[in-house]
Write a protein that holds these residues in place. Structure first.
Motif, PDB file in Angstrom:
ATOM      1  N   TYR A  15       3.675 -13.147  -3.883  1.00  0.00           N
ATOM      2  CA  TYR A  15       3.618 -12.111  -4.919  1.00  0.00           C
ATOM      3  C   TYR A  15       1.858 -12.042  -5.252  1.00  0.00           C
ATOM      4  N   LEU A  16       1.216 -12.897  -5.152  1.00  0.00           N
ATOM      5  CA  LEU A  16      -0.245 -12.696  -5.551  1.00  0.00           C
ATOM      6  C   LEU A  16      -1.063 -12.134  -4.332  1.00  0.00           C
ATOM      7  N   ARG A  17      -0.232 -11.727  -3.251  1.00  0.00           N
ATOM      8  CA  ARG A  17      -0.778 -11.358  -1.929  1.00  0.00           C
ATOM      9  C   ARG A  17      -0.449  -9.950  -1.254  1.00  0.00           C
ATOM     10  N   VAL A  18      -0.084  -9.178  -2.104  1.00  0.00           N
ATOM     11  CA  VAL A  18       0.672  -7.996  -1.911  1.00  0.00           C
ATOM     12  C   VAL A  18      -0.244  -7.193  -1.298  1.00  0.00           C
ATOM     13  N   GLY A  19      -1.673  -7.303  -1.426  1.00  0.00           N
ATOM     14  CA  GLY A  19      -2.695  -6.440  -0.937  1.00  0.00           C
ATOM     15  C   GLY A  19      -3.100  -6.667   0.415  1.00  0.00           C
ATOM     16  N   THR A  20      -2.638  -7.711   1.030  1.00  0.00           N
ATOM     17  CA  THR A  20      -3.028  -8.211   2.325  1.00  0.00           C
ATOM     18  C   THR A  20      -1.959  -7.460   3.537  1.00  0.00           C
ATOM     19  N   ASN A  21      -2.453  -7.226   4.582  1.00  0.00           N
ATOM     20  CA  ASN A  21      -2.026  -6.379   5.583  1.00  0.00           C
ATOM     21  C   ASN A  21      -0.903  -7.436   6.004  1.00  0.00           C
ATOM     22  N   SER A  22      -0.842  -8.866   6.182  1.00  0.00           N
ATOM     23  CA  SER A  22       0.286  -9.427   6.536  1.00  0.00           C
ATOM     24  C   SER A  22       1.344  -9.305   5.627  1.00  0.00           C
ATOM     25  N   VAL A  23       1.313  -9.486   4.376  1.00  0.00           N
ATOM     26  CA  VAL A  23       2.639  -8.949   3.454  1.00  0.00           C
ATOM     27  C   VAL A  23       3.026  -7.585   3.339  1.00  0.00           C
ATOM     28  N   ARG A  24       2.062  -6.845   3.537  1.00  0.00           N
ATOM     29  CA  ARG A  24       2.365  -5.487   3.354  1.00  0.00           C
ATOM     30  C   ARG A  24       3.059  -4.721   4.515  1.00  0.00           C
ATOM     31  N   GLN A  25       2.619  -5.436   5.941  1.00  0.00           N
ATOM     32  CA  GLN A  25       3.453  -5.243   7.077  1.00  0.00           C
ATOM     33  C   GLN A  25       4.905  -5.844   7.072  1.00  0.00           C
ATOM     34  N   ALA A  26       5.060  -6.938   6.697  1.00  0.00           N
ATOM     35  CA  ALA A  26       6.329  -7.543   6.599  1.00  0.00           C
ATOM     36  C   ALA A  26       7.156  -6.764   5.870  1.00  0.00           C
ATOM     37  N   VAL A  27       6.497  -6.408   4.309  1.00  0.00           N
ATOM     38  CA  VAL A  27       7.515  -5.965   3.219  1.00  0.00           C
ATOM     39  C   VAL A  27       7.772  -4.328   3.952  1.00  0.00           C
ATOM     40  N   GLY A  28       6.978  -3.530   4.758  1.00  0.00           N
ATOM     41  CA  GLY A  28       7.279  -2.726   5.190  1.00  0.00           C
ATOM     42  C   GLY A  28       8.533  -2.477   6.120  1.00  0.00           C
ATOM     43  N   ASN A  29       9.090  -3.413   6.735  1.00  0.00           N
ATOM     44  CA  ASN A  29      10.336  -3.447   7.288  1.00  0.00           C
ATOM     45  C   ASN A  29      11.637  -3.616   6.248  1.00  0.00           C
ATOM     46  N   GLN A  30      11.141  -3.841   4.983  1.00  0.00           N
ATOM     47  CA  GLN A  30      12.133  -4.083   3.958  1.00  0.00           C
ATOM     48  C   GLN A  30      12.532  -2.862   3.298  1.00  0.00           C
ATOM     49  N   GLY A  31      11.377  -1.937   3.047  1.00  0.00           N
ATOM     50  CA  GLY A  31      11.542  -0.869   1.790  1.00  0.00           C
ATOM     51  C   GLY A  31       9.861  -0.313   1.603  1.00  0.00           C
ATOM     52  N   ALA A  32       9.535   0.121   0.572  1.00  0.00           N
ATOM     53  CA  ALA A  32       8.448   0.783   0.169  1.00  0.00           C
ATOM     54  C   ALA A  32       7.510  -0.101   0.211  1.00  0.00           C
ATOM     55  N   ASN A  33       6.307   0.192   0.675  1.00  0.00           N
ATOM     56  CA  ASN A  33       5.021  -0.662   0.694  1.00  0.00           C
ATOM     57  C   ASN A  33       3.883   0.217   0.433  1.00  0.00           C
ATOM     58  N   ASP A  34       4.135   1.406  -0.304  1.00  0.00           N
ATOM     59  CA  ASP A  34       2.834   2.461  -0.235  1.00  0.00           C
ATOM     60  C   ASP A  34       1.588   1.978  -1.109  1.00  0.00           C
ATOM     61  N   ASN A  35       1.945   1.026  -2.032  1.00  0.00           N
ATOM     62  CA  ASN A  35       0.890   0.504  -3.027  1.00  0.00           C
ATOM     63  C   ASN A  35       1.263  -0.842  -3.181  1.00  0.00           C
ATOM     64  N   ASP A  36       0.378  -1.706  -3.931  1.00  0.00           N
ATOM     65  CA  ASP A  36       0.653  -2.803  -4.245  1.00  0.00           C
ATOM     66  C   ASP A  36       1.849  -3.013  -5.108  1.00  0.00           C
ATOM     67  N   LEU A  37       2.075  -2.042  -6.220  1.00  0.00           N
ATOM     68  CA  LEU A  37       3.461  -2.441  -6.952  1.00  0.00           C
ATOM     69  C   LEU A  37       4.576  -2.129  -6.156  1.00  0.00           C
ATOM     70  N   ALA A  38       4.711  -1.128  -5.264  1.00  0.00           N
ATOM     71  CA  ALA A  38       5.828  -0.907  -4.560  1.00  0.00           C
ATOM     72  C   ALA A  38       6.024  -2.035  -3.445  1.00  0.00           C
ATOM     73  N   THR A  39       5.047  -2.405  -3.053  1.00  0.00           N
ATOM     74  CA  THR A  39       5.081  -3.643  -2.119  1.00  0.00           C
ATOM     75  C   THR A  39       5.783  -4.964  -2.775  1.00  0.00           C
ATOM     76  N   PHE A  40       5.101  -5.387  -4.015  1.00  0.00           N
ATOM     77  CA  PHE A  40       5.654  -6.230  -5.128  1.00  0.00           C
ATOM     78  C   PHE A  40       7.139  -6.111  -5.206  1.00  0.00           C
ATOM     79  N   THR A  41       7.517  -4.734  -5.766  1.00  0.00           N
ATOM     80  CA  THR A  41       8.955  -4.540  -5.816  1.00  0.00           C
ATOM     81  C   THR A  41       9.795  -4.568  -4.798  1.00  0.00           C
ATOM     82  N   THR A  42       9.593  -4.191  -3.754  1.00  0.00           N
ATOM     83  CA  THR A  42      10.245  -4.518  -2.376  1.00  0.00           C
ATOM     84  C   THR A  42      10.263  -6.021  -2.143  1.00  0.00           C
ATOM     85  N   LEU A  43       9.214  -6.667  -2.349  1.00  0.00           N
ATOM     86  CA  LEU A  43       9.150  -7.882  -1.968  1.00  0.00           C
ATOM     87  C   LEU A  43      10.247  -8.779  -2.926  1.00  0.00           C
ATOM     88  N   ARG A  44      10.265  -8.693  -4.327  1.00  0.00           N
ATOM     89  CA  ARG A  44      11.131  -9.437  -5.040  1.00  0.00           C
ATOM     90  C   ARG A  44      12.344  -8.936  -4.650  1.00  0.00           C
TER      91      ARG A  44
END
Length: 255
Positions: free
Chosen positions: A220-249
């Protein structure tokens, strides 16, 4: 020197006990039940001087009324809450002296709207963050928004890296198993999970963590990294840090 001792409670809570040097007066944080606190106080002939509350959930306040009735302590807690028993309401920016150390109150909404955390910059710096930041994770969003929780976590992440992070639950193993999926390229997560599994096999707490460690392993502190953003992209929106955070949670909720 302030010591911090975990008092296991309920199924996976920690009630933190603060004690300055050899003083018999102590403080407890988020007493979800009274019995284990009373047992320790009586066994070691300690005096309950202060109770700190982070938010209103019952697993953090369930023992409050019995402890207040028995010991009449000072009770510090959020001002914007319906918790009965608080006699020193605090809000963001306030400072309170507890066991000889000055603590800053930080509003950390997200898990609940009334959630506050307590930070003291002594040696070492200490943070009591309830259900906002866990080792490798963060609390569910019961009342607040993803944006509120992200801002709260970012605020805590800006504290000194050697700050000891005292979360309220033993959730580390489950959080790191999820972090391994959410941040698959992160070797720090793999190592942290190995260390966590060793500790839990011996029934030892995995807390406290540190801010520096969380910056390395907490997705949740690393939503700007490529590793987290790419993994989250398989689950939902990852267009920006907030979208990535929301999908991650949301992903963690169903993981």
């Amino acid at each position: 020197m302030m010591s911090v001792t975990p008092i296991p409670a309920l199924s996976d809570n920690y009630i933190w006990l603060l004690r300055q040097d050899t003083s018999q007066s102590v403080c407890v944080v988020d007493p979800g039940e009274a019995a284990p606190v009373i047992e320790l106080l009586e066994r070691e002939s300690l005096t309950l001087d202060t109770i700190i509350i982070t938010h209103h959930h019952h697993d953090h306040t369930g023992g409050l009324s019995e402890l207040v009735k028995r010991y009449s302590p000072r009770v510090v807690g959020p001002a914007n809450t319906a918790i009965e028993g608080i006699n020193e309401p605090v809000e963001h920016g306030d400072e309170v002296r507890i066991m000889g150390r000055l603590f800053s109150v930080i509003a950390t909404p997200g898990h609940t709207l009334d959630h506050v955390s307590y930070f003291t910059p002594g040696i070492p710096p200490l943070l009591f963050c309830g259900d906002t930041m866990f080792c490798g994770g963060c609390g569910r969003l019961f009342e607040g928004t993803p944006e509120q929780m992200q801002v709260s976590l970012q605020t805590l992440a800006e504290l000194p890296e050697d700050t000891l992070v005292f979360a309220a639950h033993e959730y580390t193993q489950a959080n790191l198993i999820f972090a391994r999926a959410a941040d698959p390229d992160n070797e720090d997560v793999r190592y942290a999970l190995q260390e966590c599994e060793k500790a839990r096999a011996l029934n030892r707490p995995t807390l406290p963590s540190t801010i520096g460690r969380e910056l390395k392993i907490n997705p949740y502190l690393r939503v700007g990294t490529n590793s987290v953003r790419q993994a989250v992209g398989n689950q939902g929106a990852n267009d920006n840090d907030l979208a990535t955070f929301t999908t991650l949670r949301e992903w963690k909720n169903r993981f």
